[in-house]
Scaffold this motif. Sequence first.
Motif, PDB file in Angstrom:
ATOM      1  N   LEU A   1      12.734 -24.217  16.018  1.00  0.00           N
ATOM      2  CA  LEU A   1      13.976 -23.375  16.268  1.00  0.00           C
ATOM      3  C   LEU A   1      14.673 -23.146  14.989  1.00  0.00           C
ATOM      4  O   LEU A   1      14.839 -23.707  14.080  1.00  0.00           O
TER       5      LEU A   1
ATOM      6  N   SER B   1      18.713 -20.322  19.108  1.00  0.00           N
ATOM      7  CA  SER B   1      18.701 -19.333  20.044  1.00  0.00           C
ATOM      8  C   SER B   1      17.121 -18.717  19.506  1.00  0.00           C
ATOM      9  O   SER B   1      16.667 -17.873  20.585  1.00  0.00           O
ATOM     10  N   THR B   2      16.662 -18.677  18.525  1.00  0.00           N
ATOM     11  CA  THR B   2      15.324 -18.014  18.313  1.00  0.00           C
ATOM     12  C   THR B   2      14.097 -19.239  18.100  1.00  0.00           C
ATOM     13  O   THR B   2      14.624 -20.247  17.295  1.00  0.00           O
TER      14      THR B   2
ATOM     15  N   ALA C   1      10.454 -19.708  16.889  1.00  0.00           N
ATOM     16  CA  ALA C   1       9.235 -19.256  16.179  1.00  0.00           C
ATOM     17  C   ALA C   1       8.114 -19.898  16.184  1.00  0.00           C
ATOM     18  O   ALA C   1       7.928 -21.239  16.316  1.00  0.00           O
TER      19      ALA C   1
ATOM     20  N   GLU D   1       3.162 -16.586  10.361  1.00  0.00           N
ATOM     21  CA  GLU D   1       3.925 -16.676  11.507  1.00  0.00           C
ATOM     22  C   GLU D   1       3.517 -15.631  12.613  1.00  0.00           C
ATOM     23  O   GLU D   1       3.090 -14.503  12.330  1.00  0.00           O
TER      24      GLU D   1
ATOM     25  N   SER E   1       4.734 -15.291  15.958  1.00  0.00           N
ATOM     26  CA  SER E   1       5.671 -14.478  16.951  1.00  0.00           C
ATOM     27  C   SER E   1       7.113 -15.215  16.827  1.00  0.00           C
ATOM     28  O   SER E   1       7.189 -16.342  16.275  1.00  0.00           O
ATOM     29  N   ARG E   2       8.237 -14.526  17.266  1.00  0.00           N
ATOM     30  CA  ARG E   2       9.519 -15.180  17.656  1.00  0.00           C
ATOM     31  C   ARG E   2       9.844 -14.723  19.007  1.00  0.00           C
ATOM     32  O   ARG E   2       9.597 -13.621  19.311  1.00  0.00           O
ATOM     33  N   VAL E   3      10.960 -15.433  19.545  1.00  0.00           N
ATOM     34  CA  VAL E   3      11.446 -14.938  20.947  1.00  0.00           C
ATOM     35  C   VAL E   3      12.712 -15.530  20.856  1.00  0.00           C
ATOM     36  O   VAL E   3      13.053 -16.842  20.612  1.00  0.00           O
ATOM     37  N   THR E   4      13.717 -14.715  21.460  1.00  0.00           N
ATOM     38  CA  THR E   4      15.007 -15.019  21.487  1.00  0.00           C
ATOM     39  C   THR E   4      15.398 -15.654  22.937  1.00  0.00           C
ATOM     40  O   THR E   4      15.042 -14.996  24.089  1.00  0.00           O
TER      41      THR E   4
ATOM     42  N   ASN F   1      19.319 -24.594   9.569  1.00  0.00           N
ATOM     43  CA  ASN F   1      18.901 -23.734  10.770  1.00  0.00           C
ATOM     44  C   ASN F   1      17.534 -23.541  11.022  1.00  0.00           C
ATOM     45  O   ASN F   1      17.112 -22.775  11.864  1.00  0.00           O
TER      46      ASN F   1
ATOM     47  N   ASP G   1      15.192 -22.042   9.106  1.00  0.00           N
ATOM     48  CA  ASP G   1      14.504 -20.802   8.758  1.00  0.00           C
ATOM     49  C   ASP G   1      13.394 -20.948   7.773  1.00  0.00           C
ATOM     50  O   ASP G   1      12.814 -19.833   7.530  1.00  0.00           O
TER      51      ASP G   1
END
Length: 654
Positions: free
Chosen positions: A144, A148-149, A151, A162, A164-167, A644, A646
Motif C-alpha cells: 500500500l 488508497s494505492t 502497487a 513495478e 502496476s498500480r490501482v487506486t 506511506n 512509496d
Amino acid sequence: MRLITKVAVGGSLATAATVTGLLVSGVFAGSVLVVADPLAPSARADGLLAFDDCDALLDWYVDRALEDVGPYGWDDDVIAYGTDLRGMTDGLSPMAGAAEDSVVMQRSAKSLSQSNSETGTNTQEADVDEPDSAKTDGRRVVRLIGNSTLAITDVTGRTPRELSRVTLPGKEFYGAELLLVGDHVLALASDGDRWVRPGFPRPLGGPGTVVDDGIARKAPVGATKVFDVDISDPTRPRLAHVDRYTGRLVSARQYGDTVRLVTATGRPDLPWYFPGRGISEAEAARRNEALVRATTVDDWLPAVRTSGRTTPLLDCADVLHPHTWAGSDTVAVTTFTGDAVGDRTSIGITADAQVAYSSGDRLYVASAQLPGDDPFDDERLGEPLVLRNAITRTDLHAFALDGTDTTYVASGTIAGDVRDRWSLDEYDGVLRVAWTRLSTRDRARNGIITMTERDGHLVRIGEIRGLGVDEQIQAVRWFDAVAVLVTFRQVDPLYTIDLTDPSDPIARGALKIPGYSGYLHPLGDDRLLGLGVDATTAGRTLGAQAATFDITDLTAPRRTGQVGFGSATHLPAIEDPRGFTWLPDLRTGVTAVRDWRTGSRLIALHVEKDGTLGVQSLAHVSSGWQTRTLPLDDGRIAVIESDNGDKLRVLDLG
C-alpha cells in the motif's frame, strides 16, 4: 448521568464505573476508598444463549439502552490517563512453587525457530496469517502506498520492476492493510464516512446540525471496508468486489484461503435532541428515550453494503447473548474465502470486544466488563466506602474453526485485565491467559490462568499468581509446555513458567536484569531474541536494546548476548512485531532502529550458536515506524520503507 472511566494501566485500558463529579485522581488518592479484591467475578459469561425471536433481541438492546440515554444522547465515555504502576516501590514477591533442581525445556513445535509467514509477515501463530501494509508470494510484492494505492512489483530479478498500480475507490478511509490470498489481494480499511440508515423513523423531528440548540444531529459511525483486488494478471489488476461493514475492525486473520473478520458494531446513530431553544434537559431526555424506543432490530444489528445495497450481516437467530449484559456492541465473526468475498457467513454476540486472538483451530474474543451498575459496596470489606476493582472481569468467548465453518463453543470469565492478543494462547485444547489485576491500594498483580472447554463453558483448571507484583507485563511468549513472561519496574524479571501440567502451572525460574524486552521471538534450540529497552538498576531508561536468552534450563534462564543502540533510540518492532523478520537459515534478525539524532536505519542481528549477538548496519531508511522487510529467496529481502510505503528495494543478505 453515569460516566464510564477508563484508566490506562500497563498499556491497556482498565475500566471503572463512576458518578458525575468523581475525579479519577481523587479516587485513587483518597484514603477512604479501597479497591476490593476481584478474585470472585460477580457475573457469568459462560454458556451463551440464543434469542427466542427478533422481538426478544430488540428488547435486550432497548431495555438496557434506555439506562444509558440522556438529554445529550448516549452517555459518553470519559477517558483519563496517568495511572503509572512504575511509581510503586514494593519489591518482588517470591515465586510460589519455584523448583530447586534444573528442569530442561522439552523441545516442541512452538519452541522451534519461527520464520515469517508465507506472505512475509512476522505473525503470532505460525499457521495463522495477519494483515500488514505489504505482502509477498516470493515472486510479487504487493504494498500500500498511502491508504488508497495498491502497487504490484515483480521481485524475481536483481532489480524490482513495478508492474502496476490501482487506486482503491473512496476518500475517507484510513489504516488500510492487506491480506494476500492466492491471486486476490484483500485491502482492509477503517471508514470514517457517516453510516446513514435510510428510512430511520424520526417521530419528533428531522436531523439537524446544531449541537446545543435543541436540534437533532447525527454523529459519525465507524465502518470497515473490504476491497477485493484480483491480481491474476498483475499488469492489469481488477477491483472485483467491495464490501462495507458497520462497526470497527477488531481482528482479521487468514487460514490458508479462508479469512475471518471480527467486527464490533456500536449502538445506533440516532438524530438526538439537545437542551436549548425552549427544550429543557428533561424534555430532551424524554425525546431521546422515544427515539430509542422507536428503533427496530435492523438499527442494532450489524449490516454490510455491497454495490449500493445494504443487507443485515446477521439474522436474529445468529446472535447469542451472555446471561448478563456485557456491553452495547454487537460482535460479528464473519467467514469467507479469498476468491468469494461476498459469499460469507457470520455469527454474533451481544458484547463489547477489545482483544481477539486466534490459533489454527480456535478464535477467542475478549471482552472487559464493568464491575456493575453501582461500583460502591458498603459491606463487602466492612469499610465505610469500598470501590471495586477497575476491571472486575474479562469475558472470553471461544469459536471453533474448521475450514470455512465457524462455530461458537464456549465462554468463561477471568478476574483481571488482558493486556493484548499476545497475552492469550491455545495449545492442545487448553487456553492460557496472562492477566493483570489491581488489588487493594492500586497494587498490581500478574499471573497466568489455564482453561478448558467443558459443556459450553471455559472452565479454569489451573492458575499461578504473584508474577511481577506492582510491575507491568511487557511481553509474553508461549511454547507448547512453557510460557516466558517479562515484567518491568526497575529491573527485568523474565519468568519461565512450566505448563507441562496445565492444572498446576509452576514458575521455575526468573532472570532479573536491568531493562526489559517488549517483544520475544523464538530462535530454536531453546533460545529467544528479545527486543526492548535498556535501563539502569534504578529503572532509568537508556534507549533501545536487543538481547538473547537461553531457557534450556527453566530454573536458570540466562542472557547470552546483549547490544544497546544509544540513549536516543527506539525499536518500533516492540509496539508492532510485524516490523521484525527472522531468517533462520542465516540465523539473522532484521529490524529498523529509530534514532532521534541520526535518523532511522535497518540493522541485522546475527545470533551465533552460543547465543552471542552481533549487529550489522544494512541501510538508512526514510522512517523506522512503518518499515517492512519481507523474506524472498537466497537470503534476499524486500524492504518497504517510509511511512506511506512509496519506496521499495531488495537487499541481498546471503
